[in-house]
Design a protein around this motif. Structure first.
Motif, PDB file in Angstrom:
ATOM      1  N   ARG A  89      53.331  32.651  32.784  1.00 39.81           N
ATOM      2  CA  ARG A  89      51.979  32.551  33.349  1.00 39.81           C
ATOM      3  C   ARG A  89      52.016  31.973  34.768  1.00 39.81           C
ATOM      4  NH1 ARG A  89      48.097  33.869  29.821  1.00 39.81           N
ATOM      5  NH2 ARG A  89      48.680  34.005  27.640  1.00 39.81           N
ATOM      6  N   GLU A  90      52.886  31.004  34.996  1.00 40.62           N
ATOM      7  CA  GLU A  90      53.018  30.440  36.341  1.00 40.62           C
ATOM      8  C   GLU A  90      53.567  31.476  37.324  1.00 40.62           C
ATOM      9  OE1 GLU A  90      55.392  26.898  35.931  1.00 40.62           O
ATOM     10  OE2 GLU A  90      53.822  25.873  34.778  1.00 40.62           O
ATOM     11  N   GLU A  91      54.550  32.240  36.893  1.00 36.14           N
ATOM     12  CA  GLU A  91      55.144  33.256  37.768  1.00 36.14           C
ATOM     13  C   GLU A  91      54.151  34.386  38.039  1.00 36.14           C
ATOM     14  OE1 GLU A  91      57.672  34.159  40.480  1.00 36.14           O
ATOM     15  OE2 GLU A  91      58.214  32.529  39.127  1.00 36.14           O
ATOM     16  N   ILE A  92      53.347  34.741  37.054  1.00 37.72           N
ATOM     17  CA  ILE A  92      52.288  35.739  37.261  1.00 37.72           C
ATOM     18  C   ILE A  92      51.328  35.231  38.331  1.00 37.72           C
ATOM     19  CG2 ILE A  92      50.257  36.833  36.215  1.00 37.72           C
ATOM     20  CD1 ILE A  92      51.930  36.931  33.566  1.00 37.72           C
ATOM     21  N   ALA A  93      50.915  33.967  38.211  1.00 38.54           N
ATOM     22  CA  ALA A  93      49.974  33.388  39.179  1.00 38.54           C
ATOM     23  C   ALA A  93      50.569  33.389  40.583  1.00 38.54           C
ATOM     24  CB  ALA A  93      49.583  31.974  38.757  1.00 38.54           C
ATOM     25  N   ILE A  94      51.830  33.004  40.710  1.00 42.07           N
ATOM     26  CA  ILE A  94      52.494  32.991  42.021  1.00 42.07           C
ATOM     27  C   ILE A  94      52.544  34.402  42.595  1.00 42.07           C
ATOM     28  CG2 ILE A  94      54.748  32.680  43.154  1.00 42.07           C
ATOM     29  CD1 ILE A  94      55.137  30.261  41.196  1.00 42.07           C
ATOM     30  N   THR A  95      52.874  35.372  41.756  1.00 39.61           N
ATOM     31  CA  THR A  95      52.980  36.758  42.220  1.00 39.61           C
ATOM     32  C   THR A  95      51.619  37.290  42.657  1.00 39.61           C
ATOM     33  OG1 THR A  95      54.873  37.113  40.758  1.00 39.61           O
ATOM     34  CG2 THR A  95      53.763  39.084  41.592  1.00 39.61           C
ATOM     35  N   VAL A  96      50.581  37.007  41.882  1.00 42.19           N
ATOM     36  CA  VAL A  96      49.231  37.463  42.247  1.00 42.19           C
ATOM     37  C   VAL A  96      48.810  36.840  43.574  1.00 42.19           C
ATOM     38  CG1 VAL A  96      46.784  37.321  41.608  1.00 42.19           C
ATOM     39  CG2 VAL A  96      48.485  38.020  39.894  1.00 42.19           C
ATOM     40  N   VAL A  97      48.984  35.533  43.728  1.00 48.74           N
ATOM     41  CA  VAL A  97      48.612  34.861  44.984  1.00 48.74           C
ATOM     42  C   VAL A  97      49.409  35.442  46.150  1.00 48.74           C
ATOM     43  CG1 VAL A  97      48.731  32.660  46.236  1.00 48.74           C
ATOM     44  CG2 VAL A  97      47.793  32.743  43.912  1.00 48.74           C
ATOM     45  N   HIS A  98      50.686  35.694  45.942  1.00 49.18           N
ATOM     46  CA  HIS A  98      51.550  36.256  46.981  1.00 49.18           C
ATOM     47  C   HIS A  98      51.003  37.607  47.459  1.00 49.18           C
ATOM     48  CE1 HIS A  98      55.657  36.887  48.772  1.00 49.18           C
ATOM     49  NE2 HIS A  98      55.252  38.141  48.682  1.00 49.18           N
ATOM     50  N   GLU A  99      50.654  38.478  46.522  1.00 49.28           N
ATOM     51  CA  GLU A  99      50.173  39.808  46.887  1.00 49.28           C
ATOM     52  C   GLU A  99      48.771  39.748  47.494  1.00 49.28           C
ATOM     53  OE1 GLU A  99      52.434  41.927  47.131  1.00 49.28           O
ATOM     54  OE2 GLU A  99      53.874  40.935  45.829  1.00 49.28           O
ATOM     55  N   VAL A 100      47.921  38.875  46.995  1.00 46.42           N
ATOM     56  CA  VAL A 100      46.584  38.698  47.582  1.00 46.42           C
ATOM     57  C   VAL A 100      46.727  38.195  49.020  1.00 46.42           C
ATOM     58  CG1 VAL A 100      44.473  37.296  47.480  1.00 46.42           C
ATOM     59  CG2 VAL A 100      45.325  38.431  45.410  1.00 46.42           C
ATOM     60  N   ALA A 101      47.693  37.323  49.259  1.00 48.56           N
ATOM     61  CA  ALA A 101      47.925  36.825  50.617  1.00 48.56           C
ATOM     62  C   ALA A 101      48.249  37.976  51.567  1.00 48.56           C
ATOM     63  CB  ALA A 101      49.049  35.787  50.610  1.00 48.56           C
ATOM     64  N   HIS A 102      49.010  38.963  51.094  1.00 48.56           N
ATOM     65  CA  HIS A 102      49.297  40.133  51.928  1.00 48.56           C
ATOM     66  C   HIS A 102      47.998  40.871  52.281  1.00 48.56           C
ATOM     67  CE1 HIS A 102      53.538  39.621  51.884  1.00 48.56           C
ATOM     68  NE2 HIS A 102      53.732  40.014  50.636  1.00 48.56           N
ATOM     69  N   HIS A 103      47.058  40.930  51.349  1.00 47.76           N
ATOM     70  CA  HIS A 103      45.754  41.552  51.612  1.00 47.76           C
ATOM     71  C   HIS A 103      45.049  40.840  52.773  1.00 47.76           C
ATOM     72  CE1 HIS A 103      41.922  43.513  50.840  1.00 47.76           C
ATOM     73  NE2 HIS A 103      41.336  42.341  50.634  1.00 47.76           N
ATOM     74  N   PHE A 104      45.273  39.523  52.867  1.00 49.06           N
ATOM     75  CA  PHE A 104      44.675  38.740  53.947  1.00 49.06           C
ATOM     76  C   PHE A 104      45.527  38.742  55.223  1.00 49.06           C
ATOM     77  CE2 PHE A 104      42.287  36.956  50.377  1.00 49.06           C
ATOM     78  CZ  PHE A 104      41.006  37.005  50.904  1.00 49.06           C
ATOM     79  N   GLY A 105      46.632  39.507  55.209  1.00 45.41           N
ATOM     80  CA  GLY A 105      47.442  39.638  56.412  1.00 45.41           C
ATOM     81  C   GLY A 105      48.527  38.594  56.572  1.00 45.41           C
ATOM     82  N   ILE A 106      48.822  37.845  55.528  1.00 53.21           N
ATOM     83  CA  ILE A 106      49.875  36.828  55.595  1.00 53.21           C
ATOM     84  C   ILE A 106      51.205  37.488  55.226  1.00 53.21           C
ATOM     85  CG2 ILE A 106      50.677  34.611  54.691  1.00 53.21           C
ATOM     86  CD1 ILE A 106      47.694  34.005  54.046  1.00 53.21           C
ATOM     87  N   ASP A 107      52.184  37.383  56.091  1.00 51.37           N
ATOM     88  CA  ASP A 107      53.460  38.054  55.844  1.00 51.37           C
ATOM     89  C   ASP A 107      54.402  37.189  55.002  1.00 51.37           C
ATOM     90  OD1 ASP A 107      54.601  36.177  57.594  1.00 51.37           O
ATOM     91  OD2 ASP A 107      54.751  37.591  59.255  1.00 51.37           O
ATOM     92  N   ASP A 108      55.506  37.810  54.564  1.00 51.03           N
ATOM     93  CA  ASP A 108      56.465  37.123  53.690  1.00 51.03           C
ATOM     94  C   ASP A 108      57.024  35.854  54.322  1.00 51.03           C
ATOM     95  OD1 ASP A 108      56.395  38.668  51.353  1.00 51.03           O
ATOM     96  OD2 ASP A 108      57.787  40.149  52.197  1.00 51.03           O
TER      97      ASP A 108
END
Length: 117
Positions: A89-108
């Motif tokens: 569940r923690e890794e799912i949350a991290i992955t979702v936040v990571h991908e949402v951040a890309h939607h906001f234009g934040i790079d890796d």
């Protein structure tokens, strides 16, 4: 490896989305979040992917007939990575936040600096 049913996994993705601060969630525009079992064969360890035009790159003409951006979370690699339900569940949350951040234009690189790599 820890396995969730498809419904439990989708619920965990929904909980991760619900954890995004309301002001950010409201700013998300024309994006859909999907769950798939496995990533493309050429990248079997991919946990999630953002496919679209980040908000920071959209211009006045962007929305005219544009298909929604897609965030895809891959169940198989996430489950293989984790040994407990809590860890998954923690890794799912991290992955979702990571991908949402890309939607906001934040790079890796910036995500790694912020600890969300």
């Amino acid at each position: 490896m820890h396995h969730l049913s498809d419904a439990e996994f989708e619920d965990a993705v929904g909980e991760a989305l619900d954890s995004i601060p309301p002001e950010l969630a409201q700013a998300m525009d024309n994006v859909v979040v999907l769950v798939e079992q496995e990533p493309p064969p050429e990248d079997p360890d991919l946990l999630g992917v953002y496919d679209g035009t980040p908000l920071t790159e959209r211009d006045g003409w962007w929305g005219a007939g544009a298909l929604p951006d897609r965030i895809t979370i891959f169940q198989g690699p996430l489950e293989r990575l984790c040994t407990t339900a809590q860890e998954l569940r923690e890794e799912i949350a991290i992955t979702v936040v990571h991908e949402v951040a890309h939607h906001f234009g934040i790079d890796d690189a910036h995500l790694h600096e912020l600890g969300w790599g």
